[in-house]
Design a protein around this motif. Structure first.
Motif, PDB file in Angstrom:
ATOM      1  N   SER A  36       0.837  -1.197   0.000  1.00 11.71           N
ATOM      2  CA  SER A  36       0.000   0.000   0.000  1.00 11.71           C
ATOM      3  C   SER A  36       0.873   1.249   0.000  1.00 11.71           C
ATOM      4  CB  SER A  36      -0.915   0.007   1.226  1.00 11.71           C
ATOM      5  OG  SER A  36      -0.158   0.232   2.414  1.00 11.71           O
ATOM      6  N   ARG A  37       0.266   2.364  -0.355  1.00 11.04           N
ATOM      7  CA  ARG A  37       0.983   3.647  -0.340  1.00 11.04           C
ATOM      8  C   ARG A  37       1.491   3.956   1.067  1.00 11.04           C
ATOM      9  NH1 ARG A  37      -0.714   2.286  -4.869  1.00 11.04           N
ATOM     10  NH2 ARG A  37      -1.588   3.733  -6.418  1.00 11.04           N
ATOM     11  N   GLN A  38       0.655   3.657   2.080  1.00 11.83           N
ATOM     12  CA  GLN A  38       1.034   3.950   3.460  1.00 11.83           C
ATOM     13  C   GLN A  38       2.208   3.092   3.906  1.00 11.83           C
ATOM     14  OE1 GLN A  38      -0.173   6.489   5.559  1.00 11.83           O
ATOM     15  NE2 GLN A  38       1.728   5.831   6.545  1.00 11.83           N
ATOM     16  N   THR A  39       2.218   1.834   3.511  1.00 15.15           N
ATOM     17  CA  THR A  39       3.327   0.950   3.879  1.00 15.15           C
ATOM     18  C   THR A  39       4.630   1.439   3.258  1.00 15.15           C
ATOM     19  OG1 THR A  39       1.878  -0.969   4.092  1.00 15.15           O
ATOM     20  CG2 THR A  39       4.218  -1.409   3.743  1.00 15.15           C
ATOM     21  N   ILE A  40       4.587   1.832   1.988  1.00 14.95           N
ATOM     22  CA  ILE A  40       5.782   2.360   1.324  1.00 14.95           C
ATOM     23  C   ILE A  40       6.229   3.642   2.001  1.00 14.95           C
ATOM     24  CG2 ILE A  40       6.654   3.355  -0.831  1.00 14.95           C
ATOM     25  CD1 ILE A  40       4.777   1.432  -2.317  1.00 14.95           C
ATOM     26  N   ASN A  52      10.136   6.771   4.966  1.00 18.76           N
ATOM     27  CA  ASN A  52      10.041   8.031   5.711  1.00 18.76           C
ATOM     28  C   ASN A  52       9.551   9.192   4.850  1.00 18.76           C
ATOM     29  OD1 ASN A  52      10.188   9.487   8.095  1.00 18.76           O
ATOM     30  ND2 ASN A  52      12.314  10.115   7.752  1.00 18.76           N
ATOM     31  N   LEU A  53       8.462   8.935   4.117  1.00 20.66           N
ATOM     32  CA  LEU A  53       7.788   9.981   3.355  1.00 20.66           C
ATOM     33  C   LEU A  53       6.317   9.982   3.748  1.00 20.66           C
ATOM     34  CD1 LEU A  53       9.248   9.387  -0.232  1.00 20.66           C
ATOM     35  CD2 LEU A  53       9.902  11.201   1.361  1.00 20.66           C
ATOM     36  N   SER A  54       5.592  11.035   3.402  1.00 22.35           N
ATOM     37  CA  SER A  54       4.156  11.051   3.658  1.00 22.35           C
ATOM     38  C   SER A  54       3.442  10.230   2.593  1.00 22.35           C
ATOM     39  CB  SER A  54       3.622  12.492   3.642  1.00 22.35           C
ATOM     40  OG  SER A  54       3.663  13.017   2.327  1.00 22.35           O
ATOM     41  N   ARG A  55       2.265   9.719   2.939  1.00 22.04           N
ATOM     42  CA  ARG A  55       1.488   8.949   1.972  1.00 22.04           C
ATOM     43  C   ARG A  55       1.137   9.802   0.754  1.00 22.04           C
ATOM     44  NH1 ARG A  55      -3.637   8.509   0.746  1.00 22.04           N
ATOM     45  NH2 ARG A  55      -4.290   9.840   2.478  1.00 22.04           N
TER      46      ARG A  55
END
Length: 206
Positions: free
Chosen positions: A160-164, A169-172
């Motif tokens: 998922s975008r959130q997991t990446i 260490n970036l925002s979704r």
């Protein structure tokens, strides 16, 4: 790690291991647990992460089919320093410390493979640390996708975008925006929310 063992040794391992099924969200290990066994992922995805004082998650690694957890501490009995959580339903093969020692004594080739696995894990950890120092968000995301492609040995990355975002260490929102840019450049193909196909050869990205 177990590739190349004689059929008899593989059967011996299977007969002396525990085979368990866990649902998504199950915590398999947590800080303070002793590394007294190998956890071999037969199916599913396992997330290795920590949380800071504010509860922000930092993902260290996403284990996929065939990966092993715990080999770096099984000989020393050290404790886990992170959480191991099932991202999806997982089938885990658990091999206890005493059985590992028995196999090491019986088969020196297994010892060599175990040390090779430890060396590979160290190299991968160093690569992830290097990725986190890349200042440009798009460049960091590109490098991470290429790293995952090499790590799982396939073009489709199911995260998922959130997991990446947590892993690098970036925002979704930033991850979503940069993924769209990479797709427009023809480097990736987005398929839904959790599937990213890395297009072409790694050399094509450079």
């Amino acid at each position: 790690m177990f590739r190349g063992l004689e059929a008899a040794d593989q059967l011996w391992l299977m007969s002396h291991a525990d085979h368990l099924e866990y649902p998504a969200g199950e915590i398999l290990v947590q800080p303070g647990d002793r590394m007294d066994r190998l956890l071999i992922l037969r199916t599913g995805k396992l997330k290795i992460s920590n949380y800071d004082a504010e509860g922000k998650e930092s993902i260290h690694e996403i284990l996929t089919v065939g990966k092993v957890l715990g080999e770096e501490g099984v000989f020393t009995g050290q404790e886990y320093t992170a959480y191991g959580e099932c991202l999806t339903p997982c089938h885990i093969c658990i091999l206890r410390k005493e059985k590992i020692f028995q196999l090491v004594h019986q088969n020196p080739e297994f010892s060599t493979r175990l040390f090779a696995a430890l060396a590979k894990k160290l190299i991968e950890a160093r690569e992830m640390n290097r990725l986190l120092t890349i200042p440009d968000a798009k460049d960091r995301l590109e490098e991470y996708l290429l790293f995952r492609k090499r790590y799982i040995k396939q073009a489709e990355i199911e995260l998922s975008r959130q997991t990446i975002a947590s892993a690098i260490n970036l925002s979704r929102e930033t991850v979503s925006k940069k993924l769209q840019e990479l797709q427009q450049e023809g480097k990736i193909t987005l398929q839904g929310y959790k599937s990213i196909v890395v297009e072409g050869k790694i050399s094509d990205w450079k």
